[in-house]
Design a protein around this motif. Structure first.
Motif, PDB file in Angstrom:
ATOM      1  N   ILE B  67       5.715 -12.502 -12.061  1.00  0.00           N
ATOM      2  CA  ILE B  67       4.437 -13.167 -12.338  1.00  0.00           C
ATOM      3  C   ILE B  67       4.112 -14.155 -11.217  1.00  0.00           C
ATOM      4  O   ILE B  67       2.989 -14.169 -10.684  1.00  0.00           O
ATOM      5  CB  ILE B  67       4.490 -13.867 -13.715  1.00  0.00           C
ATOM      6  N   GLY B  68       5.106 -14.962 -10.834  1.00  0.00           N
ATOM      7  CA  GLY B  68       4.887 -15.934  -9.762  1.00  0.00           C
ATOM      8  C   GLY B  68       4.514 -15.243  -8.458  1.00  0.00           C
ATOM      9  O   GLY B  68       3.608 -15.690  -7.733  1.00  0.00           O
ATOM     10  N   ALA B  69       5.197 -14.150  -8.145  1.00  0.00           N
ATOM     11  CA  ALA B  69       4.958 -13.450  -6.884  1.00  0.00           C
ATOM     12  C   ALA B  69       3.561 -12.848  -6.849  1.00  0.00           C
ATOM     13  O   ALA B  69       2.816 -13.018  -5.876  1.00  0.00           O
ATOM     14  CB  ALA B  69       6.004 -12.348  -6.704  1.00  0.00           C
ATOM     15  N   TYR B  70       3.178 -12.166  -7.930  1.00  0.00           N
ATOM     16  CA  TYR B  70       1.873 -11.506  -7.936  1.00  0.00           C
ATOM     17  C   TYR B  70       0.736 -12.505  -7.959  1.00  0.00           C
ATOM     18  O   TYR B  70      -0.277 -12.326  -7.285  1.00  0.00           O
ATOM     19  CB  TYR B  70       1.779 -10.524  -9.118  1.00  0.00           C
ATOM     20  N   VAL B  71       0.907 -13.573  -8.749  1.00  0.00           N
ATOM     21  CA  VAL B  71      -0.189 -14.547  -8.830  1.00  0.00           C
ATOM     22  C   VAL B  71      -0.366 -15.254  -7.493  1.00  0.00           C
ATOM     23  O   VAL B  71      -1.496 -15.394  -6.997  1.00  0.00           O
ATOM     24  CB  VAL B  71       0.067 -15.554  -9.981  1.00  0.00           C
ATOM     25  N   SER B  72       0.743 -15.669  -6.873  1.00  0.00           N
ATOM     26  CA  SER B  72       0.581 -16.369  -5.592  1.00  0.00           C
ATOM     27  C   SER B  72       0.054 -15.410  -4.528  1.00  0.00           C
ATOM     28  O   SER B  72      -0.761 -15.795  -3.685  1.00  0.00           O
ATOM     29  CB  SER B  72       1.897 -17.013  -5.159  1.00  0.00           C
TER      30      SER B  72
END
Lengths: 239, 334
Positions: B67-72
């Motif tokens: 989630i962190g990777a895709y959102v950033s």
């Protein structure tokens, strides 16, 4: 007649379909030691769990210090001085004795008083003072029980619920534990004590209730109950 | 407060110094391993708060990373458009422009992961032990499957062309922040209450600790840093795909903790470094022994031997502190 600090009005508790407590009513007056005796599975621990909000009664009312606490959350009750020392010496085995005691004061905001209460706890339980840097799990059974009571005292209780403090302890240790309970009571803490060891519990309490299969069967002054033939037959091992 | 600020300044300048040193003197391959170590430290230390301190066995860390990777990545890539006149890519939202725009993008990624932690934590943290592990594993798989099926995030191909923002400086800075905040957390009343929950949940509850709430808070904390680590990893690898964040990634982090000693912050750091460096170091062994594949065999053997001879992990629940050092050094005071 002194005011009741705790009052249970015909509470009914279920575990799923099992009817664990049936119309249980009891009261504890301020300053008293009241004991609830009964065999395994009679509903003693269930009663305590219901009082301190871990279980909910399906019907009936629990009143503490004049308020209905039937749906109060456990942490609120601890803040208002209703504290339980759980069965089986529910201590934190990998924390030191002192850390265990400090967690007892978790809900308190009056930090200076906590320090003096810590000193006071070591006063009552000198054995714990000797072992304050030791991990809770390395203490003997009796010491763990003392720690459990001392930790409950750290939250400055008005009403202390003790769940089977004699469980699994040698008779001599049980004697010491109960003498301590007397002393805690003399300091003004009201105590509701759950026990299987009826003999000693009746000696160290003012009044008593006998619970069987989820119903209160007998109640009265502890001295009276000790001479009650039903109690003598069922709990004091006499015929 | 002053101390916090001081620690932050120290951390940032340290990261800055190391970043410069690595860039000047160290070969790129080694720098990359150091960067991966930094990310692994963030992952292990944050999972240690959930699994080690609070004792809630979570296998969902990779899901939060994803989630962190895709959102950033959304903020650093999708928000860019090609300026047809000049042929340059520009960022639509000025906040996310350039290397400094990376930080808000990362933080938003972390917060998205934290929000997911809240949503997942409230229902699942009622579960205990194996059941919680399975539920969090399921969460991770749901994230992967959703990412694999949404064409807008590249489906199974993932997102390519992430900008090269994850420098040693940022990785080390965030690793430092993660470690320092964990130290503070561990020593706080909150940290002690988490340990109490691990040790005896019922007793913690009757001592007035709000067990359900604190568990969720620990979960959110862990998820936030997992999200940050995911964002950093994405911008280090520069391509992300759902398979990067499969459940093996979660297992890897758990193994780091178990190796270092579950519940020990020092152990988490050491476990993260060892398990990142070991497979790389064994590459040499593999080449010299001319036995391709022996690397993973040795890796597994090391883990098995450690679990036989030191099941509590390298550090057990101890911490490497000045006190311990003094005791270990010859002539030290007891």
């Amino acid at each position: 007649m002194t005011e009741a600090i705790l009052e249970l009005k015909s509470i009914n508790v279920f575990y799923g379909a099992i009817h664990a407590l049936r119309n249980v009513s009891l009261h504890v007056n301020a300053g008293e030691v009241v004991t609830l005796i009964g065999a395994n599975g009679a509903g003693k621990t269930t009663t305590l769990a219901t009082i301190c909000g871990l279980l909910r009664a399906r019907s009936g009312e629990v009143r503490y210090a004049g308020q209905d606490i039937s749906s109060a959350q456990t942490h609120r009750l601890v803040e208002s001085g209703l504290v339980m020392a759980p069965e089986g010496r529910g201590i934190f085995p990998n924390l030191t004795v002192e850390e265990n005691l400090r967690i007892g004061a978790y809900a308190r905001k009056d930090k200076p008083a906590v320090a003096s209460d810590l000193a006071h706890a070591y006063d009552i339980f000198p054995r714990l003072a000797e072992r304050k840097r030791q991990k809770g799990g390395t203490l003997s059974g009796g010491e763990q029980q003392m720690l459990s009571i001392a930790r409950a005292l750290m939250s400055a209780p008005k009403l202390l619920l003790l769940d089977e403090p004699s469980l699994g302890l040698a008779p001599l240790i049980v004697q010491t534990i109960f003498e301590t309970i007397d002393r805690v009571n003399e300091k003004g803490v009201t105590i509701l004590l759950v026990e299987q060891n009826a003999n000693i519990a009746l000696k160290h309490s003012h009044r008593a209730y006998v619970i069987e299969s989820g119903c209160i069967e007998i109640e009265g002054a502890s001295t009276e109950l000790r001479s009650d033939p039903r109690v003598r037959a069922a709990y004091l091992g006499e015929t | 407060m002053h101390r916090t600020l001081l620690l932050l300044v120290v951390g940032v300048s340290l990261a800055f110094g190391v970043d410069w040193f690595l860039g000047e003197f160290i070969e790129e391959y080694v720098v990359r391993i150091i960067n991966l170590c930094g990310i692994a430290i963030i992952l292990a230390v944050s999972l240690n708060v959930i699994n080690g301190l609070c004792g809630q066995f979570s296998l969902g860390h990779a899901g939060f990373m994803a989630i962190g990777a895709y959102v950033s990545a959304y903020f650093t890539t999708t928000l860019r458009v090609l300026n047809t006149e000049t042929g340059e890519t520009v960022v639509r939202a000025p906040l996310f422009d350039g290397a400094w725009g990376f930080v808000p993008a990362l933080l938003i990624g972390g917060m998205a992961a934290a929000a997911a932690g809240l949503v997942v934590g409230v229902p699942t943290l009622r579960l205990k032990g194996d059941y919680l592990a399975i539920a969090t594993l399921g969460f991770g798989e749901i994230v992967i499957i959703m990412l694999t099926n949404f064409e807008s995030v590249g489906a199974a191909r993932g997102l390519p062309g992430l900008p090269n923002y994850a420098s040693s400086f940022w990785i080390l800075t965030f690793a430092w922040i993660c470690v320092v905040s964990s130290v503070f957390l561990q020593r706080s009343t909150f940290g002690r209450a988490l340990v109490a929950i691990r040790e005896n949940e019922l007793a913690a509850e009757v001592m007035g600790i709000r067990v359900a709430r604190l568990k969720v808070m620990a979960f959110i904390y862990g998820a936030f840093f997992a999200g940050l680590a995911g964002g950093l990893l994405g911008h280090l690898l520069r391509t992300i795909s759902p398979s990067t964040f499969g459940f093996m990634k979660s297992i890897e982090v758990v193994v780091m903790l178990v190796l270092g000693g579950l519940g020990s912050l020092t152990g988490a750091i050491v476990g993260a470094i060892v398990l990142t460096v070991l497979p790389e170091a064994l590459r040499d062994v593999e080449q010299q022994a001319k036995l391709p594949g022996i690397r993973m065999v040795v890796y597994a053997l090391v883990l098995i031997l450690l679990m036989i001879f030191r099941p509590q992990g390298i550090f057990g629940q101890r911490e490497l502190s000045l006190k311990l050092l003094r005791r270990l050094l010859p002539g030290g005071r007891k």
